[in-house]
Design a protein around this motif. Sequence first.
Motif, PDB file in Angstrom:
ATOM      1  N   ILE A   1       0.922  -1.232  -0.077  1.00  0.00           N
ATOM      2  CA  ILE A   1       0.014   0.000   0.002  1.00  0.00           C
ATOM      3  C   ILE A   1       0.932   1.139   0.036  1.00  0.00           C
ATOM      4  N   ALA A   2       0.629   2.266  -0.767  1.00  0.00           N
ATOM      5  CA  ALA A   2       1.138   3.568  -0.492  1.00  0.00           C
ATOM      6  C   ALA A   2      -0.202   4.608  -0.650  1.00  0.00           C
ATOM      7  N   ALA A   3       0.245   5.852  -0.164  1.00  0.00           N
ATOM      8  CA  ALA A   3      -0.664   6.924  -0.067  1.00  0.00           C
ATOM      9  C   ALA A   3       0.001   8.218  -0.868  1.00  0.00           C
ATOM     10  N   ASP A   4      -0.843   9.137  -1.452  1.00  0.00           N
ATOM     11  CA  ASP A   4      -0.310  10.154  -2.226  1.00  0.00           C
ATOM     12  C   ASP A   4      -0.547  11.536  -1.071  1.00  0.00           C
ATOM     13  N   THR A   5       0.667  11.642  -0.648  1.00  0.00           N
ATOM     14  CA  THR A   5       0.760  12.812   0.279  1.00  0.00           C
ATOM     15  C   THR A   5       1.520  14.096  -0.648  1.00  0.00           C
ATOM     16  N   SER A   6       1.585  14.305  -1.707  1.00  0.00           N
ATOM     17  CA  SER A   6       2.314  15.171  -2.503  1.00  0.00           C
ATOM     18  C   SER A   6       1.677  16.675  -2.512  1.00  0.00           C
ATOM     19  N   GLY A   7       0.328  16.578  -2.187  1.00  0.00           N
ATOM     20  CA  GLY A   7      -0.311  17.974  -2.105  1.00  0.00           C
ATOM     21  C   GLY A   7      -0.923  18.221  -3.593  1.00  0.00           C
ATOM     22  N   GLY A   8      -0.455  17.356  -4.508  1.00  0.00           N
ATOM     23  CA  GLY A   8      -1.127  17.647  -5.932  1.00  0.00           C
ATOM     24  C   GLY A   8      -2.493  17.312  -6.153  1.00  0.00           C
TER      25      GLY A   8
ATOM     26  N   LEU B   1      -5.378   6.624  -2.134  1.00  0.00           N
ATOM     27  CA  LEU B   1      -4.670   5.343  -1.658  1.00  0.00           C
ATOM     28  C   LEU B   1      -4.624   4.281  -2.991  1.00  0.00           C
ATOM     29  N   TYR B   2      -3.387   3.477  -2.917  1.00  0.00           N
ATOM     30  CA  TYR B   2      -3.124   2.646  -3.842  1.00  0.00           C
ATOM     31  C   TYR B   2      -2.683   1.306  -3.355  1.00  0.00           C
ATOM     32  N   ILE B   3      -3.057   0.408  -3.783  1.00  0.00           N
ATOM     33  CA  ILE B   3      -2.684  -1.183  -3.376  1.00  0.00           C
ATOM     34  C   ILE B   3      -2.305  -1.944  -4.597  1.00  0.00           C
ATOM     35  N   VAL B   4      -1.215  -2.397  -4.597  1.00  0.00           N
ATOM     36  CA  VAL B   4      -0.576  -3.280  -5.400  1.00  0.00           C
ATOM     37  C   VAL B   4      -0.535  -4.827  -5.203  1.00  0.00           C
ATOM     38  N   THR B   5      -0.877  -5.768  -6.033  1.00  0.00           N
ATOM     39  CA  THR B   5      -0.861  -7.186  -5.872  1.00  0.00           C
ATOM     40  C   THR B   5      -0.083  -7.684  -7.239  1.00  0.00           C
ATOM     41  N   VAL B   6      -0.199  -9.155  -6.909  1.00  0.00           N
ATOM     42  CA  VAL B   6       0.159  -9.849  -8.057  1.00  0.00           C
ATOM     43  C   VAL B   6      -0.974 -11.103  -8.532  1.00  0.00           C
ATOM     44  N   GLN B   7      -1.545 -11.186  -9.498  1.00  0.00           N
ATOM     45  CA  GLN B   7      -2.473 -12.127  -9.662  1.00  0.00           C
ATOM     46  C   GLN B   7      -2.332 -12.801 -11.178  1.00  0.00           C
TER      47      GLN B   7
ATOM     48  N   LEU C   1      -3.174  -3.378  -9.958  1.00  0.00           N
ATOM     49  CA  LEU C   1      -3.103  -2.067  -8.994  1.00  0.00           C
ATOM     50  C   LEU C   1      -4.685  -1.571  -8.695  1.00  0.00           C
ATOM     51  N   TYR C   2      -4.937  -1.206  -7.351  1.00  0.00           N
ATOM     52  CA  TYR C   2      -6.380  -0.802  -7.346  1.00  0.00           C
ATOM     53  C   TYR C   2      -6.153   0.644  -6.481  1.00  0.00           C
TER      54      TYR C   2
ATOM     55  N   PHE D   1       6.684  -9.860  -7.428  1.00  0.00           N
ATOM     56  CA  PHE D   1       7.316  -9.037  -6.374  1.00  0.00           C
ATOM     57  C   PHE D   1       7.296  -7.421  -6.781  1.00  0.00           C
ATOM     58  N   PRO D   2       6.184  -6.767  -6.968  1.00  0.00           N
ATOM     59  CA  PRO D   2       6.042  -5.441  -6.929  1.00  0.00           C
ATOM     60  C   PRO D   2       6.251  -4.646  -5.438  1.00  0.00           C
ATOM     61  N   ALA D   3       6.863  -3.462  -5.699  1.00  0.00           N
ATOM     62  CA  ALA D   3       7.103  -2.368  -4.689  1.00  0.00           C
ATOM     63  C   ALA D   3       6.435  -1.145  -5.219  1.00  0.00           C
ATOM     64  N   ILE D   4       5.913  -0.590  -4.544  1.00  0.00           N
ATOM     65  CA  ILE D   4       5.252   0.745  -4.869  1.00  0.00           C
ATOM     66  C   ILE D   4       5.730   1.954  -4.041  1.00  0.00           C
TER      67      ILE D   4
END
Length: 565
Positions: free
Chosen positions: A299-306, A312-318, A332-333, A361-364
């Motif tokens: 999981i990752a969150a946008d805190t850029s102020g843009g 919020l973003y969640i990435v998986t492998v399917q 990605l969701y 093995f994604p990293a976000i």
Amino acid sequence: MMKTKSQISNKYQLSGSKNRILIILLSIVFLSVSYPQNSTFKKSALTIGNNYRIYPGNVNQSEVFIVKSPKNDNLLFSSANTINFIPFFISEGIYVTTDGGDSWRGKDTCTGSPVDLHGGDPGIAIDKNGTFILTRRGRGGFDTGLYSHFSTDNGLTWSPQKTIITDDLERATLTSDVTPGNQFYGRTYAVWLKFSNPFSVWNAFTDNGGESWSQPQQINNPVQRSAGGEITLGINGKVYVTWAGVSITSPFKEVFVGFAKSSDGGNNWSTTENIFNINGITGLLENKGSIRVNGRPSIAADTSGGPRNGWLYIVTVQKNFAPAGSDPDIILYRSTDDGTSWSPGIRVNQDPLSNGKTQYFPAIHIDKFGAVNIIFYDDRNTTNDSTGVFLARSTDGGNTWNEFEISDHNYKPTPIGGLGQGYQGDNIGITSTSSRLLPVWMDNSTGIYQIWTVPIDLSTVDVEEKEHGTNPAAFNLKQNYPNPFNPSTTIEYTLQTGSFVTLKIFNITGNEIFTLVNEEQQAGTHSVNFDASNLADGSKLSTGIYFYRLIVAGYSRTKSMVLLK
């Protein structure tokens, strides 16, 4: 929806007998050095390509992480499981750069006492004061549990262990609130999975740089067992956690994603056990040495102020579950309403669907521009027993993607014996500074797994940079077409107002090779042809990656293109 695709030519993989001989000689030198050790490894940081090991050693470095200091943009801390069997050794690597990734120093072991009871599985963070915080497991059978150490001198020395919990568990992931003005500014959070029924996700936090930790608390109460457990911070200091719900029989494949959030510093949680269904890939990849892989969410969150601040973003492998094909794909969701609802899955890798190629093995990471950056292993440009590393980058919240092969060589994955069936580590990592992306991954091309990296200049991967002048929305740069091209391609852009315009072509090392436009132009759509076989000086370009940069009123936008002969 049409999506942008950039492919990187194999021409940029390592080749030539001199390079191979040099690599072999360097490997022999580094493998002859005893451990633990201190060193500094220097490598010039170029654009994509020219990979290097951040800390060449003679123990396996797997399951790699990297974080940046909030006090110093050039100070980064990386860690890994460090493992050797004859003689037996297991710990957590400590690797530090103070110049944004150009040089690294470190050790293959954390020296916080008791050194002999370290069990690896590091989680790392740097808090508001610049304190390094590391969590680890105790060595099973001797000191089961989760323990932490802290360093106030950039990883040179470490505190004795602090006990967080003494249950059997999976590694913890960490995040620290480094935003002044947040209610819990300075708090560092840890989240982990407990290895006992009901296999639930737990958390604790520290407000004093790891000197002491809160009483651990259970976040969810699953009907069927959970797996993983990843944490991130959003705007206003909100805390978000995700995990996978897995099938009830081995290999416990991921079948849905869980989510929890806290608005009061991790004291109370709003939990949803199933926010969307998935079909993960937990098991063995037989074509890649039967290494163990997983589809656990990150999981990752946008805190850029843009414009996508708070997303919020969640990435998986399917696989075998749309939009994934019959082979493993990165999916990605996203949520635009604080996790209340989630988009349908978005396929990140842009190779043809169900083409027999494997991504895993994604990293976000979300950078300061609000761009979504995902790195992953990918074998589309090699044989199915090997893999390279790709970066997928989206500057519009996941609607479209540019892809770059960031590894300059491939490797053949094999398990590290003695750590469970198929183990080679379970994750890779990425972070950013104000000007660079810093990915890290594990690669056994030297004979053992080592941390590899390549600092990537943000100006080469579709970043909008403010220099001076008017609103950057006043112009738009489109992807060239065709792409890949041979020998010519068209570059199109739109100006909302008249302005002085510069359009230049650069090679992969950042050297300018041609100026297409350098003049005042009126508002409207402009189209420019670039012919790689007819340069002004009579030279011809070879197959490879090139970049075109449009500068309008002091603002620049850059995109990549591929010449494929």
